[in-house]
Design a protein around this motif. Sequence first.
Motif, PDB file in Angstrom:
ATOM      1  N   GLU A 123       0.700  -0.964   0.453  1.00  0.00           N
ATOM      2  CA  GLU A 123       0.280   0.441   0.129  1.00  0.00           C
ATOM      3  C   GLU A 123       0.706   0.961   0.231  1.00  0.00           C
ATOM      4  O   GLU A 123       0.825   2.190  -0.702  1.00  0.00           O
ATOM      5  N   ALA A 124       2.267   0.840   0.914  1.00  0.00           N
ATOM      6  CA  ALA A 124       2.637   2.011   0.709  1.00  0.00           C
ATOM      7  C   ALA A 124       3.651   2.595  -0.549  1.00  0.00           C
ATOM      8  O   ALA A 124       3.466   3.573  -0.945  1.00  0.00           O
ATOM      9  N   LEU A 125       4.033   1.739  -1.142  1.00  0.00           N
ATOM     10  CA  LEU A 125       4.609   2.016  -2.489  1.00  0.00           C
ATOM     11  C   LEU A 125       3.688   2.336  -3.839  1.00  0.00           C
ATOM     12  O   LEU A 125       3.770   3.286  -4.453  1.00  0.00           O
ATOM     13  N   GLU A 126       2.712   1.769  -3.799  1.00  0.00           N
ATOM     14  CA  GLU A 126       1.395   2.330  -4.567  1.00  0.00           C
ATOM     15  C   GLU A 126       1.097   3.419  -4.148  1.00  0.00           C
ATOM     16  O   GLU A 126       0.620   4.071  -5.269  1.00  0.00           O
ATOM     17  N   LEU A 127       0.960   4.142  -3.186  1.00  0.00           N
ATOM     18  CA  LEU A 127       0.428   5.590  -2.643  1.00  0.00           C
ATOM     19  C   LEU A 127       1.839   6.723  -3.009  1.00  0.00           C
ATOM     20  O   LEU A 127       1.712   7.090  -3.814  1.00  0.00           O
ATOM     21  N   HIS A 128       2.991   5.586  -2.772  1.00  0.00           N
ATOM     22  CA  HIS A 128       4.455   6.794  -2.474  1.00  0.00           C
ATOM     23  C   HIS A 128       4.794   6.802  -4.222  1.00  0.00           C
ATOM     24  O   HIS A 128       5.622   7.527  -4.652  1.00  0.00           O
ATOM     25  N   LEU A 129       4.395   6.394  -4.295  1.00  0.00           N
ATOM     26  CA  LEU A 129       5.227   5.644  -5.805  1.00  0.00           C
ATOM     27  C   LEU A 129       4.207   5.469  -7.079  1.00  0.00           C
ATOM     28  O   LEU A 129       4.071   5.476  -8.069  1.00  0.00           O
ATOM     29  N   GLY A 130       3.278   3.916  -7.051  1.00  0.00           N
ATOM     30  CA  GLY A 130       2.945   3.962  -7.899  1.00  0.00           C
ATOM     31  C   GLY A 130       3.892   2.777  -9.234  1.00  0.00           C
ATOM     32  O   GLY A 130       3.109   2.921 -10.683  1.00  0.00           O
ATOM     33  N   LYS A 131       4.717   1.713  -9.208  1.00  0.00           N
ATOM     34  CA  LYS A 131       5.305   1.627 -10.229  1.00  0.00           C
ATOM     35  C   LYS A 131       5.253   0.160  -9.820  1.00  0.00           C
ATOM     36  O   LYS A 131       5.289  -0.236  -8.334  1.00  0.00           O
ATOM     37  N   PRO A 132       5.904  -0.638 -10.785  1.00  0.00           N
ATOM     38  CA  PRO A 132       5.977  -2.302 -10.773  1.00  0.00           C
ATOM     39  C   PRO A 132       6.782  -2.433  -9.423  1.00  0.00           C
ATOM     40  O   PRO A 132       7.998  -2.114  -9.611  1.00  0.00           O
ATOM     41  N   VAL A 133       6.889  -3.539  -8.984  1.00  0.00           N
ATOM     42  CA  VAL A 133       7.500  -4.447  -8.350  1.00  0.00           C
ATOM     43  C   VAL A 133       7.848  -6.201  -8.603  1.00  0.00           C
ATOM     44  O   VAL A 133       6.879  -6.102  -9.023  1.00  0.00           O
ATOM     45  N   LEU A 134       9.089  -5.900  -8.656  1.00  0.00           N
ATOM     46  CA  LEU A 134       9.508  -7.557  -8.648  1.00  0.00           C
ATOM     47  C   LEU A 134      10.137  -7.700  -7.447  1.00  0.00           C
ATOM     48  O   LEU A 134      10.744  -7.340  -6.958  1.00  0.00           O
ATOM     49  N   GLN A 135       9.364  -8.739  -7.348  1.00  0.00           N
ATOM     50  CA  GLN A 135       8.971  -9.219  -5.314  1.00  0.00           C
ATOM     51  C   GLN A 135       9.895 -11.305  -5.462  1.00  0.00           C
ATOM     52  O   GLN A 135       9.238 -12.052  -6.531  1.00  0.00           O
ATOM     53  N   HIS A 136      10.780 -11.616  -4.857  1.00  0.00           N
ATOM     54  CA  HIS A 136      11.265 -12.446  -4.910  1.00  0.00           C
ATOM     55  C   HIS A 136      10.082 -13.651  -3.922  1.00  0.00           C
ATOM     56  O   HIS A 136       9.437 -13.081  -3.009  1.00  0.00           O
ATOM     57  N   ARG A 137       9.921 -14.929  -4.131  1.00  0.00           N
ATOM     58  CA  ARG A 137       8.552 -15.952  -3.688  1.00  0.00           C
ATOM     59  C   ARG A 137      10.159 -16.014  -2.391  1.00  0.00           C
ATOM     60  O   ARG A 137      10.661 -15.879  -2.670  1.00  0.00           O
ATOM     61  N   CYS A 138       9.235 -16.686  -1.299  1.00  0.00           N
ATOM     62  CA  CYS A 138       9.548 -17.152  -0.102  1.00  0.00           C
ATOM     63  C   CYS A 138      10.836 -18.214  -0.298  1.00  0.00           C
ATOM     64  O   CYS A 138       9.853 -19.405  -1.257  1.00  0.00           O
ATOM     65  N   GLU A 139      11.758 -18.767  -0.194  1.00  0.00           N
ATOM     66  CA  GLU A 139      12.667 -20.388  -0.526  1.00  0.00           C
ATOM     67  C   GLU A 139      12.123 -20.912   0.508  1.00  0.00           C
ATOM     68  O   GLU A 139      11.811 -19.937   1.847  1.00  0.00           O
ATOM     69  N   ILE A 140      11.458 -21.887   0.687  1.00  0.00           N
ATOM     70  CA  ILE A 140      10.870 -23.520   1.565  1.00  0.00           C
ATOM     71  C   ILE A 140      12.363 -23.753   2.410  1.00  0.00           C
ATOM     72  O   ILE A 140      13.541 -24.038   1.852  1.00  0.00           O
ATOM     73  N   PRO A 141      12.183 -23.768   3.494  1.00  0.00           N
ATOM     74  CA  PRO A 141      13.436 -24.059   4.395  1.00  0.00           C
ATOM     75  C   PRO A 141      13.301 -25.625   3.641  1.00  0.00           C
ATOM     76  O   PRO A 141      13.743 -26.108   3.759  1.00  0.00           O
ATOM     77  N   GLU A 142      15.250 -25.749   3.887  1.00  0.00           N
ATOM     78  CA  GLU A 142      15.901 -26.875   3.166  1.00  0.00           C
ATOM     79  C   GLU A 142      15.631 -27.192   4.847  1.00  0.00           C
ATOM     80  O   GLU A 142      16.503 -28.975   4.641  1.00  0.00           O
ATOM     81  N   GLU A 143      16.027 -27.295   5.946  1.00  0.00           N
ATOM     82  CA  GLU A 143      15.985 -28.187   6.955  1.00  0.00           C
ATOM     83  C   GLU A 143      14.579 -29.710   7.150  1.00  0.00           C
ATOM     84  O   GLU A 143      13.904 -29.508   7.406  1.00  0.00           O
ATOM     85  N   GLU A 144      14.893 -30.306   7.350  1.00  0.00           N
ATOM     86  CA  GLU A 144      14.013 -31.631   7.452  1.00  0.00           C
ATOM     87  C   GLU A 144      13.478 -31.766   8.658  1.00  0.00           C
ATOM     88  O   GLU A 144      12.230 -32.625   8.985  1.00  0.00           O
TER      89      GLU A 144
END
Length: 587
Positions: A123-144
């Motif tokens: 919401e802050a990015l939309e309000l103050h910038l309004g530009k595209p965002v490229l975001q990393h997806r959450c990586e699944i932890p490797e610990e079993e």
Amino acid sequence: MLSPAQYGITSDYANELAQRSETSDDLLRIAVVGNNTTQPIVTATRCALLSEGMLAHIYEAPFDTYRQEILSPNSDLYTFKPDIVVIAVDFSELDIHLDIPMSRQATENALEAMADHWRKLWEALELHLGKPVLQHRCEIPEEEFLGIAERRTRWSPPRFAESLNDRLASIAPNFVKWIDVDRLAARVGRQNWHDMRLYYHGKFGFSPRFLPEYTVLLAAALRGTLGRTMKALILDLDNTLWGGVIGDDGLDGIQLGPDTPQGEAYQSFCRYIKALGRRGVILGICSKNEFSIATEVFDKHPHMPLKLNDFAVVYCNWKDKAANLVEISRELNIDISTLVFVDDNPAECELIRQLLPEIFTIKADGDPAFFVRNLDHLHLFDSQVYSDEDIKRSESYQSKAKSKDLQAKAPDLDSYLQSLGMKAKIKFAEPSELVRLSQMEMKTNQFNLATRRLSDVELGGMIQSEDNVVLSVHLSDCFTEHGLVSYVAFAIANNKIIITDWLMSCRVFSRTLENLIFNYVVRLAVKRKIKIIETTFIPTSKNKVMENMFEKLGFICIGKAPEGPWQYEVRPGIKPLPCFISDFYIE
């Protein structure tokens, strides 16, 4: 592919070029924020853009300050005014935030708390910038931990991370695009992806040895955001779709199918190609072959999954392939830079690279067992979402071959257009169409009035605004349903209609659809007693098709051609422009 060490040198070179290119049209402003060392992301960004012929000024936020940078309206992030924001946040310490074991409700509360955290940032990015965002997806932890039990427990870090990915994807606004680093980590091996020694010593989010693979993934996300997505896959035949030479080996002599390991690999590659076509990638053939001999494989070979009608264009002749590829781009009416060409012959590949460097050329050499993987891992056709029009696109281009036959039989152009039985629906655009409208903004280069690359937020605002009108246009003909193929946006002010945006898919050029749309705009002006329709054309290197359009529609240039402004006087009793499309308006 460059080595990780060469990426650093290339990044420095790209940065130096950017510093000298202040007036370049392809000079972007990109901000990188994250919770680990972001220098590898900056390096990858520069290299990815350079591979696309682009440069960037990059703002790299201080270490682990992404929250402050995004939430503070006076931060350096907003002062920089980026065109794109890359958010490289991993969840390596996810278990710290989970008070395990947890009840089902507590797990849901934790998920919602993290989702709400990101809602506030977006919401802050939309309000103050309004530009595209490229975001990393959450990586699944490797610990079993406890092995398979972790996969069955909602609060375990692996299950929680998967649920978080799904939750964030479902609630993210349309301007947030995803970089699937979790899929990449799984592909290279999670233990390999994370170099824990470098993490503890330098807070590296992933091992630098996978910088090449990450750069390819980032380049795909940037292409999609910048409207540079590849559209068509053009293939050679011999030793590309099958092993051997059909003209020499004959139908029974080529390698294709389960009888040999190589034949089975080629068959799998053909299945993959067919699957791409079903997802909207335009397929074509460019091969030095006798048409009647080569096409026998698609008609008669029992193990060929592809059929000739899977291809929108088939160029089997003895002309040079560079000339054929130029003709293919013209026939498909798409920019030549959106073609991907696959050929086993190194000389042919080198010819295309030299004569047509804008085409992405792939040499299909080595073991065919790796053809699918090698093409798939380039992420050339990546897309954030599917729309109905994606699925229809391939059918639409295939129908062009049928319409060409119809055109050849018609005595003149008017008769041909009439015989297509075209029907259009023009309606006020709805929020449910935002996905497709956004795709058009990112992908449409030729019939594009202003090439503003409006974000989802801006498009949504225009649809909801009382000061703007956005019309969506759907088209069908006797061969196929083309779907949403055009939109026009205009403001109404001072007794004028001011057209700000007008886009149309190249699939439906030269069908008088532009006349039908403009007739509707004139009809609306008459209804509202508006006397003037006005627009300004913003030329680019790719939208020359629109240079003379407004003159043909009856506008008068009151400025400097071709930009304008252009004005059209709405007079009583004005006759509609000729078109060959029956219409259905929703007003």
